[in-house]
Motif scaffolding. Sequence first.
Motif, PDB file in Angstrom:
ATOM      1  N   PHE A  21      77.244  90.234  14.198  1.00 21.17           N
ATOM      2  CA  PHE A  21      76.774  89.106  14.988  1.00 21.17           C
ATOM      3  C   PHE A  21      77.078  87.802  14.269  1.00 21.17           C
ATOM      4  CE2 PHE A  21      74.182  92.600  16.520  1.00 21.17           C
ATOM      5  CZ  PHE A  21      74.257  92.416  17.891  1.00 21.17           C
ATOM      6  N   CYS A  22      77.483  86.818  15.039  1.00 25.65           N
ATOM      7  CA  CYS A  22      77.734  85.469  14.526  1.00 25.65           C
ATOM      8  C   CYS A  22      76.924  84.502  15.363  1.00 25.65           C
ATOM      9  CB  CYS A  22      79.209  85.113  14.630  1.00 25.65           C
ATOM     10  SG  CYS A  22      80.261  86.024  13.509  1.00 25.65           S
ATOM     11  N   SER A  23      76.866  83.251  14.903  1.00 25.90           N
ATOM     12  CA  SER A  23      76.087  82.265  15.641  1.00 25.90           C
ATOM     13  C   SER A  23      76.668  80.874  15.460  1.00 25.90           C
ATOM     14  CB  SER A  23      74.636  82.270  15.146  1.00 25.90           C
ATOM     15  OG  SER A  23      74.582  81.782  13.820  1.00 25.90           O
ATOM     16  N   TYR A  24      76.168  79.980  16.311  1.00 24.30           N
ATOM     17  CA  TYR A  24      76.480  78.560  16.158  1.00 24.30           C
ATOM     18  C   TYR A  24      75.303  77.763  16.700  1.00 24.30           C
ATOM     19  CZ  TYR A  24      78.883  74.097  16.132  1.00 24.30           C
ATOM     20  OH  TYR A  24      79.232  72.794  15.884  1.00 24.30           O
ATOM     21  N   CYS A  25      74.891  76.760  15.938  1.00 23.02           N
ATOM     22  CA  CYS A  25      73.827  75.853  16.353  1.00 23.02           C
ATOM     23  C   CYS A  25      74.394  74.436  16.288  1.00 23.02           C
ATOM     24  CB  CYS A  25      72.612  75.983  15.440  1.00 23.02           C
ATOM     25  SG  CYS A  25      71.275  74.852  15.892  1.00 23.02           S
ATOM     26  N   PRO A  26      74.803  73.871  17.422  1.00 23.76           N
ATOM     27  CA  PRO A  26      75.413  72.544  17.396  1.00 23.76           C
ATOM     28  C   PRO A  26      74.467  71.431  16.963  1.00 23.76           C
ATOM     29  CG  PRO A  26      75.222  73.325  19.657  1.00 23.76           C
ATOM     30  CD  PRO A  26      74.800  74.452  18.758  1.00 23.76           C
ATOM     31  N   ALA A  27      73.168  71.611  17.103  1.00 22.79           N
ATOM     32  CA  ALA A  27      72.221  70.563  16.697  1.00 22.79           C
ATOM     33  C   ALA A  27      72.271  70.309  15.196  1.00 22.79           C
ATOM     34  CB  ALA A  27      70.800  70.920  17.123  1.00 22.79           C
ATOM     35  N   ILE A  28      72.591  71.354  14.420  1.00 26.65           N
ATOM     36  CA  ILE A  28      72.706  71.186  12.967  1.00 26.65           C
ATOM     37  C   ILE A  28      74.100  71.577  12.470  1.00 26.65           C
ATOM     38  CG2 ILE A  28      70.242  71.355  12.445  1.00 26.65           C
ATOM     39  CD1 ILE A  28      70.715  74.317  11.694  1.00 26.65           C
ATOM     40  N   LYS A  29      75.024  71.738  13.419  1.00 29.89           N
ATOM     41  CA  LYS A  29      76.422  72.085  13.097  1.00 29.89           C
ATOM     42  C   LYS A  29      76.494  73.282  12.157  1.00 29.89           C
ATOM     43  CE  LYS A  29      78.037  68.293  15.138  1.00 29.89           C
ATOM     44  NZ  LYS A  29      77.369  68.178  16.387  1.00 29.89           N
ATOM     45  N   GLU A  30      75.708  74.307  12.466  1.00 30.34           N
ATOM     46  CA  GLU A  30      75.560  75.450  11.564  1.00 30.34           C
ATOM     47  C   GLU A  30      76.205  76.703  12.142  1.00 30.34           C
ATOM     48  OE1 GLU A  30      75.300  77.497   8.605  1.00 30.34           O
ATOM     49  OE2 GLU A  30      74.432  75.498   8.408  1.00 30.34           O
ATOM     50  N   PHE A  31      77.124  77.290  11.382  1.00 29.12           N
ATOM     51  CA  PHE A  31      77.797  78.505  11.800  1.00 29.12           C
ATOM     52  C   PHE A  31      77.734  79.588  10.734  1.00 29.12           C
ATOM     53  CE2 PHE A  31      80.764  75.736   9.719  1.00 29.12           C
ATOM     54  CZ  PHE A  31      81.429  76.562   8.846  1.00 29.12           C
ATOM     55  N   GLN A  32      76.894  79.419   9.725  1.00 27.01           N
ATOM     56  CA  GLN A  32      76.823  80.394   8.631  1.00 27.01           C
ATOM     57  C   GLN A  32      75.977  81.613   8.972  1.00 27.01           C
ATOM     58  OE1 GLN A  32      78.697  80.168   5.877  1.00 27.01           O
ATOM     59  NE2 GLN A  32      79.539  78.331   6.804  1.00 27.01           N
ATOM     60  N   GLY A  33      75.276  81.583  10.084  1.00 22.33           N
ATOM     61  CA  GLY A  33      74.445  82.717  10.461  1.00 22.33           C
ATOM     62  C   GLY A  33      75.289  83.884  10.927  1.00 22.33           C
TER      63      GLY A  33
END
Length: 112
Positions: A21-33
């Motif tokens: 599983f991968c993720s992206y959170c544009p509010a904090i520009k986070e893709f390390q999850g």
Amino acid sequence: MRVKVKLVVFRHPEPAKWGVFCSYCPAIKEFQGRGKTIEDVVNIVTRILEIRLSKGCMTRSLRNFGWSIMENSLIPPIFTDEELLRLTEGHYGLRVTDYQIIELNGEVTHRR
């Protein structure tokens, strides 16, 4: 003060390279999850969100991410579900079909 942001978590077609599983959170520009379960990914990104919200010196970064910062409040940018998916697909360069949009809660613990 509590804030809410949205996270797209999806099953990556190349799990050996990226994780199941991968993720992206544009509010904090986070893709390390990245992880073996959705819970793993949510926990990683929640920790990153908490770290960013715990440092008053991070306000410049949050502004650059589109956050509104007032004297006593932080307001994250708001994305529609369609925008979240489009930004995630653009970031990873692939079409995402098997995904969930999850709302994360963060606590602002220290501001200067």
